[in-house]
Enzyme design. Structure first.
Site, mmCIF file in Angstrom:
data_model
loop_
_atom_site.group_PDB
_atom_site.id
_atom_site.type_symbol
_atom_site.label_atom_id
_atom_site.label_comp_id
_atom_site.label_asym_id
_atom_site.label_seq_id
_atom_site.Cartn_x
_atom_site.Cartn_y
_atom_site.Cartn_z
ATOM 1 N N ARG A 162 43.005 31.869 40.804
ATOM 2 C CA ARG A 162 42.055 31.417 39.782
ATOM 3 C C ARG A 162 41.859 32.564 38.803
ATOM 4 N NH1 ARG A 162 36.502 31.723 38.923
ATOM 5 N NH2 ARG A 162 35.539 29.858 37.999
ATOM 6 N N LYS A 184 37.143 40.900 38.221
ATOM 7 C CA LYS A 184 35.922 41.125 38.991
ATOM 8 C C LYS A 184 35.582 42.610 39.140
ATOM 9 C CE LYS A 184 35.612 36.691 41.352
ATOM 10 N NZ LYS A 184 35.606 35.949 42.626
#
Length: 273
Positions: free
Chosen positions: A248, A214
């Protein structure tokens, strides 16, 4: 916690949710796996590397991404759900915030719904999940990054999400909570979530951390999306140390190895000091 046919010991172990984006525009791997053959190959690879759950995304949730219709999302994910359930023995999650999509994928063998809006986007989502018997991961998210007391506000919001889910008829043992790294949070706030993960365990539900590749990692390390593995691995170590139940990730093998190594170090404390 039971997801599909598998039991997960979320109090003593950390499990890997492997990301399978079947979208043309996801921030990291858009367009790579939106053909059934490539999706199947990637699932096989992730399972060989140690994935415990496969999470299918049919709509990009990156900042600025265009919302797709339920019909288009279903066209992308239904064939993949069916393929995985036919070809592999693994719990399947679908990343959606639309009740119509949730209902349809559950009818086609899906085991879990991963809702990035924590039941807030679609008023029918809570009832749909309860009726279908799905496990759900419910994430903290909001339209603007505005907080009075950041960690407290996220904690309280997640508490309210869980209470609403239970009120909708979703059993406690089928709820996972996600503090929502990368959603309505700036770089410093995302780092603070990773630093204070243990706090969210107090809510009494398994916690999932989703940080893989991210932008806050890119902003911290000044690295493009394809060079954020080490940063992701650092957050996974923090997840292990904090007792987080799920991570995740895109890069299953590397995350599996760092989880094993971190747990081995923690388990080596035999002295009692």
């Amino acid at each position: 916690m039971k997801i599909g046919k598998r039991e997960f010991d979320t109090k003593n172990n950390i499990y890997i949710m492997g990301i399978l984006n079947v979208t043309p525009d996801s921030f990291s791997d858009g367009g790579k796996y939106n053909k059934l053959y490539y999706a199947k190959h990637h699932v096989e690879q992730m399972l060989n590397e140690g994935a415990d759950i496969i999470d299918i995304g049919g709509e990009s949730t990156r900042p600025g991404a265009m919302m797709v219709s339920a019909d288009e999302e279903l066209e992308r994910v239904i064939p993949v759900v069916r393929m995985i359930k036919e070809e592999f023995d693994v719990p399947v999650s679908v990343d959606t915030y639309k009740s119509r999509v949730a209902e349809a994928v559950m009818q086609n063998g899906c085991d879990m719904i991963n809702d990035i809006w924590g039941l807030k986007f679609d008023a029918f989502m809570g009832g749909t999940i309860a009726r279908t018997g799905a496990v759900c991961c419910l994430m903290h998210n909001q339209k603007k990054a505005e907080y009075n007391d950041f960690i407290y506000d996220v904690y309280q919001d997640l508490k309210g999400i869980a209470e609403h889910a239970i009120a909708c008829g979703i059993p406690r043992e089928k709820i996972i909570l996600d503090p929502g790294v990368g959603f309505a949070k700036d770089t410093e706030q995302n780092l603070e979530i990773c630093n204070k993960l243990r706090i969210f365990n107090r809510l009494g539900f398994p916690v999932l951390l989703g940080t893989s590749r991210k932008s806050f990692i890119g902003n911290t390390l000044h690295m493009p999306v394809d060079q954020r593995l080490e940063g992701t691995l650092a957050t996974t170590v923090m997840a292990v140390l904090s007792g987080t139940a799920f991570v995740r990730v895109h890069d299953v093998e590397a995350n599996k190895r760092i989880i094993q190594m971190t747990k081995a170090i923690l388990d080596a404390d035999k002295t009692g000091f």
